[in-house]
Design a protein around this motif. Structure first.
Motif, PDB file in Angstrom:
ATOM      1  N   ILE A   1      10.504  -9.192   8.039  1.00  0.00           N
ATOM      2  CA  ILE A   1       9.807  -7.923   7.779  1.00  0.00           C
ATOM      3  C   ILE A   1       8.649  -8.166   6.814  1.00  0.00           C
ATOM      4  CG2 ILE A   1      10.063  -5.604   6.809  1.00  0.00           C
ATOM      5  CD1 ILE A   1      12.889  -5.579   7.858  1.00  0.00           C
ATOM      6  N   LEU A   2       8.877  -9.079   5.866  1.00  0.00           N
ATOM      7  CA  LEU A   2       7.838  -9.417   4.892  1.00  0.00           C
ATOM      8  C   LEU A   2       6.642 -10.059   5.603  1.00  0.00           C
ATOM      9  CD1 LEU A   2       7.522  -9.259   1.890  1.00  0.00           C
ATOM     10  CD2 LEU A   2       8.612 -11.464   1.659  1.00  0.00           C
ATOM     11  N   LEU A   3       6.964 -10.927   6.532  1.00  0.00           N
ATOM     12  CA  LEU A   3       5.917 -11.601   7.301  1.00  0.00           C
ATOM     13  C   LEU A   3       5.151 -10.584   8.148  1.00  0.00           C
ATOM     14  CD1 LEU A   3       5.429 -14.585   7.072  1.00  0.00           C
ATOM     15  CD2 LEU A   3       6.611 -14.936   9.236  1.00  0.00           C
TER      16      LEU A   3
ATOM     17  N   VAL B   1      -1.377  -6.557   6.796  1.00  0.00           N
ATOM     18  CA  VAL B   1      -2.521  -6.646   5.862  1.00  0.00           C
ATOM     19  C   VAL B   1      -3.728  -7.209   6.618  1.00  0.00           C
ATOM     20  CG1 VAL B   1      -3.419  -7.838   3.817  1.00  0.00           C
ATOM     21  CG2 VAL B   1      -1.114  -6.896   3.787  1.00  0.00           C
ATOM     22  N   GLY B   2      -3.488  -8.300   7.381  1.00  0.00           N
ATOM     23  CA  GLY B   2      -4.566  -8.921   8.153  1.00  0.00           C
ATOM     24  C   GLY B   2      -5.141  -7.952   9.174  1.00  0.00           C
ATOM     25  N   ALA B   3      -4.255  -7.221   9.862  1.00  0.00           N
ATOM     26  CA  ALA B   3      -4.714  -6.295  10.901  1.00  0.00           C
ATOM     27  C   ALA B   3      -5.567  -5.183  10.287  1.00  0.00           C
ATOM     28  CB  ALA B   3      -3.508  -5.712  11.635  1.00  0.00           C
ATOM     29  N   PHE B   4      -5.097  -4.601   9.164  1.00  0.00           N
ATOM     30  CA  PHE B   4      -5.867  -3.513   8.560  1.00  0.00           C
ATOM     31  C   PHE B   4      -7.179  -3.999   7.964  1.00  0.00           C
ATOM     32  CE2 PHE B   4      -2.211  -0.849   9.190  1.00  0.00           C
ATOM     33  CZ  PHE B   4      -2.805   0.373   9.448  1.00  0.00           C
TER      34      PHE B   4
ATOM     35  N   ALA C   1     -10.809   5.213   4.589  1.00  0.00           N
ATOM     36  CA  ALA C   1      -9.366   5.288   4.885  1.00  0.00           C
ATOM     37  C   ALA C   1      -8.801   3.903   5.205  1.00  0.00           C
ATOM     38  CB  ALA C   1      -9.128   6.238   6.049  1.00  0.00           C
ATOM     39  N   TYR C   2      -9.499   3.148   6.050  1.00  0.00           N
ATOM     40  CA  TYR C   2      -9.044   1.790   6.387  1.00  0.00           C
ATOM     41  C   TYR C   2      -9.029   0.908   5.127  1.00  0.00           C
ATOM     42  CZ  TYR C   2      -9.103   2.253  11.508  1.00  0.00           C
ATOM     43  OH  TYR C   2      -8.839   2.603  12.805  1.00  0.00           O
ATOM     44  N   GLY C   3     -10.087   1.051   4.296  1.00  0.00           N
ATOM     45  CA  GLY C   3     -10.192   0.239   3.068  1.00  0.00           C
ATOM     46  C   GLY C   3      -9.047   0.533   2.116  1.00  0.00           C
ATOM     47  N   VAL C   4      -8.813   1.845   1.898  1.00  0.00           N
ATOM     48  CA  VAL C   4      -7.743   2.254   0.965  1.00  0.00           C
ATOM     49  C   VAL C   4      -6.385   1.765   1.490  1.00  0.00           C
ATOM     50  CG1 VAL C   4      -6.517   4.273   0.046  1.00  0.00           C
ATOM     51  CG2 VAL C   4      -9.010   4.218   0.042  1.00  0.00           C
TER      52      VAL C   4
ATOM     53  N   ILE D   1      -3.765  -0.714  -0.348  1.00  0.00           N
ATOM     54  CA  ILE D   1      -2.391  -0.280  -0.651  1.00  0.00           C
ATOM     55  C   ILE D   1      -1.377  -1.273  -0.061  1.00  0.00           C
ATOM     56  CG2 ILE D   1      -0.642   1.497  -0.174  1.00  0.00           C
ATOM     57  CD1 ILE D   1      -2.892   3.570  -0.376  1.00  0.00           C
ATOM     58  N   ILE D   2      -1.577  -1.642   1.214  1.00  0.00           N
ATOM     59  CA  ILE D   2      -0.610  -2.558   1.853  1.00  0.00           C
ATOM     60  C   ILE D   2      -0.661  -3.931   1.185  1.00  0.00           C
ATOM     61  CG2 ILE D   2       0.174  -3.592   4.012  1.00  0.00           C
ATOM     62  CD1 ILE D   2      -1.048  -1.476   5.565  1.00  0.00           C
ATOM     63  N   THR D   3      -1.883  -4.364   0.789  1.00  0.00           N
ATOM     64  CA  THR D   3      -1.999  -5.673   0.121  1.00  0.00           C
ATOM     65  C   THR D   3      -1.215  -5.665  -1.190  1.00  0.00           C
ATOM     66  OG1 THR D   3      -4.200  -5.857   1.063  1.00  0.00           O
ATOM     67  CG2 THR D   3      -3.653  -7.425  -0.670  1.00  0.00           C
ATOM     68  N   ILE D   4      -1.398  -4.588  -1.977  1.00  0.00           N
ATOM     69  CA  ILE D   4      -0.693  -4.516  -3.273  1.00  0.00           C
ATOM     70  C   ILE D   4       0.820  -4.461  -3.037  1.00  0.00           C
ATOM     71  CG2 ILE D   4      -0.313  -3.097  -5.339  1.00  0.00           C
ATOM     72  CD1 ILE D   4      -3.295  -2.292  -5.133  1.00  0.00           C
ATOM     73  N   ALA D   5       1.234  -3.592  -2.092  1.00  0.00           N
ATOM     74  CA  ALA D   5       2.676  -3.444  -1.825  1.00  0.00           C
ATOM     75  C   ALA D   5       3.278  -4.776  -1.364  1.00  0.00           C
ATOM     76  CB  ALA D   5       2.889  -2.370  -0.757  1.00  0.00           C
ATOM     77  N   THR D   6       2.557  -5.493  -0.495  1.00  0.00           N
ATOM     78  CA  THR D   6       3.082  -6.770   0.012  1.00  0.00           C
ATOM     79  C   THR D   6       3.154  -7.803  -1.110  1.00  0.00           C
ATOM     80  OG1 THR D   6       2.058  -6.253   2.136  1.00  0.00           O
ATOM     81  CG2 THR D   6       2.790  -8.513   1.830  1.00  0.00           C
ATOM     82  N   SER D   7       2.115  -7.821  -1.972  1.00  0.00           N
ATOM     83  CA  SER D   7       2.115  -8.788  -3.083  1.00  0.00           C
ATOM     84  C   SER D   7       3.289  -8.528  -4.022  1.00  0.00           C
ATOM     85  CB  SER D   7       0.809  -8.706  -3.887  1.00  0.00           C
ATOM     86  OG  SER D   7      -0.265  -8.735  -3.019  1.00  0.00           O
ATOM     87  N   VAL D   8       3.491  -7.231  -4.341  1.00  0.00           N
ATOM     88  CA  VAL D   8       4.614  -6.877  -5.243  1.00  0.00           C
ATOM     89  C   VAL D   8       5.936  -7.288  -4.587  1.00  0.00           C
ATOM     90  CG1 VAL D   8       5.845  -4.930  -6.299  1.00  0.00           C
ATOM     91  CG2 VAL D   8       3.348  -5.012  -6.364  1.00  0.00           C
ATOM     92  N   TRP D   9       6.042  -7.015  -3.315  1.00  0.00           N
ATOM     93  CA  TRP D   9       7.266  -7.336  -2.553  1.00  0.00           C
ATOM     94  C   TRP D   9       7.528  -8.846  -2.596  1.00  0.00           C
ATOM     95  CZ3 TRP D   9       7.944  -5.508   3.261  1.00  0.00           C
ATOM     96  CH2 TRP D   9       9.286  -5.646   3.610  1.00  0.00           C
ATOM     97  N   ILE D  10       6.496  -9.638  -2.326  1.00  0.00           N
ATOM     98  CA  ILE D  10       6.665 -11.095  -2.323  1.00  0.00           C
ATOM     99  C   ILE D  10       7.046 -11.576  -3.719  1.00  0.00           C
ATOM    100  CG2 ILE D  10       5.434 -13.318  -2.067  1.00  0.00           C
ATOM    101  CD1 ILE D  10       3.902 -12.054   0.249  1.00  0.00           C
ATOM    102  N   ASN D  11       6.382 -10.969  -4.724  1.00  0.00           N
ATOM    103  CA  ASN D  11       6.616 -11.382  -6.114  1.00  0.00           C
ATOM    104  C   ASN D  11       8.020 -11.070  -6.590  1.00  0.00           C
ATOM    105  OD1 ASN D  11       5.058 -12.856  -7.733  1.00  0.00           O
ATOM    106  ND2 ASN D  11       4.191 -11.131  -8.872  1.00  0.00           N
ATOM    107  N   SER D  12       8.566  -9.931  -6.101  1.00  0.00           N
ATOM    108  CA  SER D  12       9.884  -9.522  -6.591  1.00  0.00           C
ATOM    109  C   SER D  12      11.014 -10.063  -5.708  1.00  0.00           C
ATOM    110  CB  SER D  12       9.971  -7.994  -6.645  1.00  0.00           C
ATOM    111  OG  SER D  12       9.711  -7.483  -5.362  1.00  0.00           O
TER     112      SER D  12
END
Ligand code: SF4
Ligand code: SF4
Length: 468
Positions: free
Chosen positions: A81-83, A89-92, A331-334, A338-349
């Motif tokens: 799911i993380l992957l 992130v890449g798609a957006f 909208a696409y940028g935001v 958001i997804i980049t930050i959420a994914t980074s936090v997820w990977i970090n934790s």
């Protein structure tokens, strides 16, 4: 954006090839940008598998061991799911760039574009300029023609083999793959994939080229949905260019009643998609800007202002105020941020430890002659880090219990070990028949790698006097 759908567009026609497009080599800002980017991307693609981290290949998608190592992080099937989130992130990011800057991905960094550019570069060096290549193709077969064609195809095959082995080295460690290749010791499956990817690259970049973009690529089809009047695209300034006609350098177009297009056809000759941008926006256009370079060169020669073909937007071309950033782009940028930050936090934790507990299936519990109640479990511990670690195990939720387990729990990187453990407690300490407990598993060398695993302890409190 208005779509003009006619009946003939809905009829599925048999595929008809428009032959080989011989592209004229062009110099200019956009071609230089493409060339520098292409070499840079090829260099990155070839270098990544050779990068080392902690004495191991830094980026490796090890299918056999079901691990994807990316520098300090190793992803496992459980992290799928993380992957998926990383891919989102890449798609957006791609949607954001496309809705803002049009098909820049296609024109500058798509692997199909990069490889095709490299293959055309080789073709130009062996067979000559566009006109020489067209003449060569029309020539009757001769030794000189056969020699040129053979050298070109051999070089293309060599480039394809390098590309294929590089691609496979993302899946098989470089040390293993290249040793096997040098000693002609590759397994059947590796040989198959090497041949497969060599032929795919050779076919795509050498033969199919723009047909991959126009007839095969799904992204080319659906990205129009992200376009609007403000999306950046390559367009011909019709108002300024028409009527087009050839003329002499010293002629005054106004006196002749002509527009600025001198009908030199260079914009068509350099186009890798083989289209004439003067016919308006076409889905085959990959926004590479080569026609801009070609046209600017002509404009310079005739002493006309540059920019007859330019990066612009539908809005700008129709005389409106350019609006680079609109609500869709924002909208696409935001969303991308958001997804980049959420994914980074997820990977970090993420805790690089996986555990499970299996209870002994044969008996809920045992009580010995001293009144000691025993429960037996098997702990499965998967070390998801990239180094061997020792683990400590202790229990919470059961006072005065004793845990019997192997003395030294050392688990190699990426390994899973089954640990048999016995938890015993004096039946006097039990207050109920089922007690909720937790196994706490912690890496000795990295105490922040810790997990709590909940289970239950069975023991008959009515049995507390047994054996006394
Ligand atoms: S029309 Fe121009 S920008 Fe579009 S693909 Fe052809 S050369 Fe590139
Ligand atoms: S390169 Fe420019 S001047 Fe030449 S045909 Fe194309 S649009 Fe006209």
């Amino acid at each position: 954006m208005k779509f003009d759908i006619k009946e003939e567009h809905l009829i599925i026609k048999p595929y008809k090839s428009n032959g080989t497009i011989q592209v004229r080599e062009q110099k200019g800002t956009y071609q230089e940008t493409r060339r520098v980017l292409s070499w840079l991307l090829i260099l990155i693609f070839i270098s990544i598998p050779f990068l080392q981290y902690n004495g191991q290949q830094a980026v490796l998608l090890n299918i056999e061991n079901q691990q994807f190592r990316f520098f300090a992080v190793t992803f496992w099937p459980q992290d799928f799911i993380l992957l998926a989130s990383v891919l989102m992130v890449g798609a957006f990011a791609l949607f954001f760039v496309t809705s803002w800057l049009g098909r820049v991905w296609c024109g500058f960094v798509c692997p199909q574009t990069v490889w095709t550019l490299a293959y055309i570069w080789v073709e130009h060096r062996i067979e000559g300029t566009r006109n020489q290549r067209i003449a060569l193709d029309k020539q009757a077969n001769s030794f000189a023609k056969l020699q040129k064609k053979s050298i070109k195809h051999l070089l293309w095959l060599l480039m394809s083999a390098v590309s294929a082995s590089t691609f496979i080295s993302y899946f098989i460690p470089t040390t293993v793959l290249y040793h096997e290749m040098m000693t002609f010791n590759c397994s059947g499956i590796v040989t198959f994939w090497l041949c497969f990817f060599t032929l795919c690259t050779y076919g795509n970049a050498g033969w199919l080229r723009e047909k991959v973009c126009t007839d095969m690529c799904p992204y080319a089809r659906f990205q129009a949905a992200m376009f609007d009047k403000n999306t950046l695209l390559v367009a011909y300034d019709k108002a300024r260019g028409e009527g087009r006609a050839p003329r002499k350098l010293k002629d005054d177009p106004k006196q002749l009643g002509l527009g600025d297009c001198v009908d030199c056809n260079l914009c068509v000759d350099v186009c890798p998609a083989g289209i004439d941008i003067r016919n308006g926006m076409q889905y085959e256009c990959i926004n590479c800007g080569l026609c801009i370079d070609a046209c600017d060169e002509t404009m310079e020669r005739f002493n006309y202002p540059k920019g007859l073909i330019l990066y612009t937007s539908e809005q700008q071309l129709s005389g409106g105020k350019p609006k680079r950033v609109n609500s869709k782009v924002v909208a696409y940028g935001v969303f991308t941020v958001i997804i980049t930050i959420a994914t980074s936090v997820w990977i970090n934790s993420r805790i690089p430890l996986e555990t499970s507990i299996l209870r002994d299936r044969n008996a809920l519990y045992r009580t010995n002659y001293l009144g000691i109640v025993e429960n037996t479990y098997t702990l499965k511990i998967l070390n998801k880090t990239q180094q061997a670690l020792h683990y400590k195990i202790f229990v919470t939720g059961l006072e005065e219990s004793t845990l019997t387990l192997p003395k030294d729990i050392l688990i190699a990187a990426g390994d899973m070990r089954e640990i048999p453990v016995t938890l015993s407690v004096d039946s006097y300490s039990l207050t109920k028949r089922i007690t909720n407990i937790s196994f706490n598993i912690q890496a000795t060398e990295q105490p922040d790698i810790v997990l709590d695993k909940k289970t239950v302890f069975y023991g008959d409190k009515n049995n507390k006097y047994a054996g006394r």
